[in-house]
Motif scaffolding. Structure first.
Motif, PDB file in Angstrom:
ATOM      1  N   VAL A  15      -7.618   5.498  10.609  1.00 56.90           N
ATOM      2  CA  VAL A  15      -6.364   6.127  11.056  1.00 56.90           C
ATOM      3  C   VAL A  15      -6.550   6.716  12.448  1.00 56.90           C
ATOM      4  O   VAL A  15      -5.708   6.544  13.334  1.00 56.90           O
ATOM      5  N   LEU A  16      -7.694   7.374  12.663  1.00 53.42           N
ATOM      6  CA  LEU A  16      -7.946   7.935  14.003  1.00 53.42           C
ATOM      7  C   LEU A  16      -7.953   6.820  15.038  1.00 53.42           C
ATOM      8  O   LEU A  16      -7.406   6.964  16.125  1.00 53.42           O
ATOM      9  N   GLY A  17      -8.506   5.674  14.659  1.00 58.92           N
ATOM     10  CA  GLY A  17      -8.579   4.532  15.575  1.00 58.92           C
ATOM     11  C   GLY A  17      -7.211   4.023  15.974  1.00 58.92           C
ATOM     12  O   GLY A  17      -7.010   3.547  17.092  1.00 58.92           O
ATOM     13  N   MET A  18      -6.228   4.141  15.050  1.00 60.93           N
ATOM     14  CA  MET A  18      -4.884   3.614  15.365  1.00 60.93           C
ATOM     15  C   MET A  18      -4.018   4.678  16.035  1.00 60.93           C
ATOM     16  O   MET A  18      -2.896   4.404  16.413  1.00 60.93           O
ATOM     17  N   LEU A  71      -6.106  19.134  23.469  1.00 63.66           N
ATOM     18  CA  LEU A  71      -5.109  18.676  22.480  1.00 63.66           C
ATOM     19  C   LEU A  71      -5.637  17.506  21.671  1.00 63.66           C
ATOM     20  O   LEU A  71      -5.420  17.430  20.459  1.00 63.66           O
ATOM     21  N   SER A  72      -6.321  16.576  22.343  1.00 63.52           N
ATOM     22  CA  SER A  72      -6.917  15.437  21.616  1.00 63.52           C
ATOM     23  C   SER A  72      -7.850  15.948  20.531  1.00 63.52           C
ATOM     24  O   SER A  72      -7.845  15.467  19.396  1.00 63.52           O
ATOM     25  N   GLU A  73      -8.657  16.949  20.890  1.00 65.67           N
ATOM     26  CA  GLU A  73      -9.617  17.494  19.908  1.00 65.67           C
ATOM     27  C   GLU A  73      -8.885  18.153  18.735  1.00 65.67           C
ATOM     28  O   GLU A  73      -9.271  17.998  17.582  1.00 65.67           O
ATOM     29  N   ARG A  74      -7.818  18.877  19.061  1.00 66.28           N
ATOM     30  CA  ARG A  74      -7.071  19.572  18.002  1.00 66.28           C
ATOM     31  C   ARG A  74      -6.463  18.542  17.036  1.00 66.28           C
ATOM     32  O   ARG A  74      -6.521  18.702  15.818  1.00 66.28           O
ATOM     33  N   LEU A  75      -5.881  17.480  17.596  1.00 63.90           N
ATOM     34  CA  LEU A  75      -5.251  16.453  16.745  1.00 63.90           C
ATOM     35  C   LEU A  75      -6.298  15.775  15.864  1.00 63.90           C
ATOM     36  O   LEU A  75      -6.053  15.500  14.687  1.00 63.90           O
ATOM     37  N   GLU A  76      -7.483  15.518  16.442  1.00 62.47           N
ATOM     38  CA  GLU A  76      -8.540  14.879  15.636  1.00 62.47           C
ATOM     39  C   GLU A  76      -8.982  15.814  14.504  1.00 62.47           C
ATOM     40  O   GLU A  76      -9.156  15.388  13.355  1.00 62.47           O
ATOM     41  N   ARG A  77      -9.103  17.093  14.823  1.00 62.09           N
ATOM     42  CA  ARG A  77      -9.535  18.069  13.799  1.00 62.09           C
ATOM     43  C   ARG A  77      -8.511  18.111  12.654  1.00 62.09           C
ATOM     44  O   ARG A  77      -8.859  18.054  11.483  1.00 62.09           O
ATOM     45  N   TRP A  78      -7.228  18.183  13.013  1.00 64.35           N
ATOM     46  CA  TRP A  78      -6.183  18.255  11.978  1.00 64.35           C
ATOM     47  C   TRP A  78      -6.168  16.968  11.145  1.00 64.35           C
ATOM     48  O   TRP A  78      -5.944  17.011   9.938  1.00 64.35           O
ATOM     49  N   THR A  79      -6.410  15.835  11.805  1.00 66.00           N
ATOM     50  CA  THR A  79      -6.423  14.561  11.065  1.00 66.00           C
ATOM     51  C   THR A  79      -7.590  14.536  10.085  1.00 66.00           C
ATOM     52  O   THR A  79      -7.446  14.131   8.925  1.00 66.00           O
ATOM     53  N   ARG A  80      -8.775  15.005  10.537  1.00 67.90           N
ATOM     54  CA  ARG A  80      -9.952  14.981   9.660  1.00 67.90           C
ATOM     55  C   ARG A  80      -9.799  15.956   8.490  1.00 67.90           C
ATOM     56  O   ARG A  80     -10.501  15.838   7.489  1.00 67.90           O
ATOM     57  N   ASP A  81      -8.882  16.918   8.611  1.00 70.07           N
ATOM     58  CA  ASP A  81      -8.640  17.849   7.496  1.00 70.07           C
ATOM     59  C   ASP A  81      -7.829  17.199   6.365  1.00 70.07           C
ATOM     60  O   ASP A  81      -7.686  17.790   5.289  1.00 70.07           O
ATOM     61  N   GLN A  82      -7.217  16.039   6.624  1.00 67.44           N
ATOM     62  CA  GLN A  82      -6.360  15.414   5.602  1.00 67.44           C
ATOM     63  C   GLN A  82      -7.194  14.527   4.677  1.00 67.44           C
ATOM     64  O   GLN A  82      -8.235  13.999   5.080  1.00 67.44           O
ATOM     65  N   GLY A  83      -6.701  14.347   3.449  1.00 69.79           N
ATOM     66  CA  GLY A  83      -7.408  13.488   2.489  1.00 69.79           C
ATOM     67  C   GLY A  83      -7.050  12.024   2.732  1.00 69.79           C
ATOM     68  O   GLY A  83      -5.891  11.700   3.015  1.00 69.79           O
TER      69      GLY A  83
END
Ligand code: MLT
Length: 279
Positions: free
Chosen positions: A156-159, A175-187
């Motif tokens: 998902v991060l790749g897309m 902002l890129s880092e914040r978005l990646e962190r929030w994405t990695r928090d999801q199941g």
């Protein structure tokens, strides 16, 4: 996690009683936290409720929400919308201004279609009313299958490398880092279910044509995922819509340029409040 099986509603602010609340629906693959940048800039009057959609943040999974609703468990935006409507009603909210970014916008449009009495004003941000074409649908289903098989969110991060606009991809590593962190928090299962739900979504242009209330459509000028033309299409379908194009922002206008988004939502709240008072 909620105890009634419905999506979690976070009260970001308790405002003046008797005013229409603002309900915010997040984009994929994030959760309610993406709205803080905007709500920090909104003046104090409205109650602000930010939902974690099924399978995201602190909410139960899509299949669990479907089961609690007694609905078809197949991944769908209809389950998301019905779950949001039930969660809001559970909190005594029968009418609200509803705004969503991208996936949140798809859910807002499903709410307009399925729960029209709930929606006193509609905010559509970096989103589109049309369905996926075959290629986009195939890609979503492949991504969902891979995420389920690997039980990791990396595909998902790749897309999602084009979430930020071309300008902020270079200038806003924070902002890129914040978005990646929030994405990695999801199941992973929640992300796969949401991809399948988005792949199954219908065109909701007709639902917008049938909606008579006030609306605002906001889009980043550099949005590559829901471009300006898609916003113009929604404005053309709506009876009473204003278009706000935000220079220098991409698909995450709420976080790339929160000021114009807050000001658009403030204007929408005022218009909806006036329309409801006059009705
Ligand atoms: C989002 O930001 O929610 C996504 O771009 C929605 C989508 O994948 O269509």
């Amino acid at each position: 996690m909620t105890t009634d099986g419905m999506p979690r509603v976070h009260a970001l602010r308790r405002g003046v009683p008797g005013r229409l609340p603002l309900v915010l629906l997040h984009g994929f693959p994030l959760d309610h936290r993406m709205w803080h940048d905007v709500t920090d800039l909104l003046p104090g009057e409205p109650t602000v409720l930010a939902v974690d959609l099924p399978g995201f943040g602190a909410s139960p999974s899509g299949p669990d929400v479907a089961q609690a609703l007694g609905a078809d468990p197949a991944p769908s935006l209809e389950v998301m919308a019905d779950g949001v409507a039930a969660a809001l009603r559970g909190q005594g909210v029968e009418r609200a201004v509803v705004a969503g970014l991208s996936l949140g916008g798809y859910v807002a449009m499903a709410l307009v279609e399925r729960h029209p009495d709930l929606v006193a004003g509609l905010g559509l941000i970096d989103t589109k009313a049309t369905a996926d074409d075959d290629a986009a649908r195939r890609t979503r289903l492949e991504v969902a299958a891979q995420v389920r098989a690997e039980m990791r969110v990396d595909r998902v991060l790749g897309m999602r490398t084009t979430l930020l606009g071309a300008t902020n991809r270079v200038t806003r590593p924070d902002l890129s880092e914040r978005l990646e962190r929030w994405t990695r928090d999801q199941g992973p299962l929640g992300l796969a279910w949401a991809q399948e739900a988005m792949a199954a979504r219908p065109d909701r242009t007709q639902a917008l044509r049938a909606y008579a209330g006030p609306a605002v459509v906001v889009v980043g000028e550099e949005d590559e995922l829901s471009p300006v033309a898609a916003s113009q299409h929604m404005v053309d379908a709506l009876a009473d819509a204003r278009l706000v194009v935000v220079p220098g922002a991409g698909h995450m206008t709420s976080n790339e340029s929160p000021e114009p988004v807050a000001s658009a939502l403030q204007g929408l709240l005022a218009r909806a409040q006036r329309a409801d008072a006059a009705a």
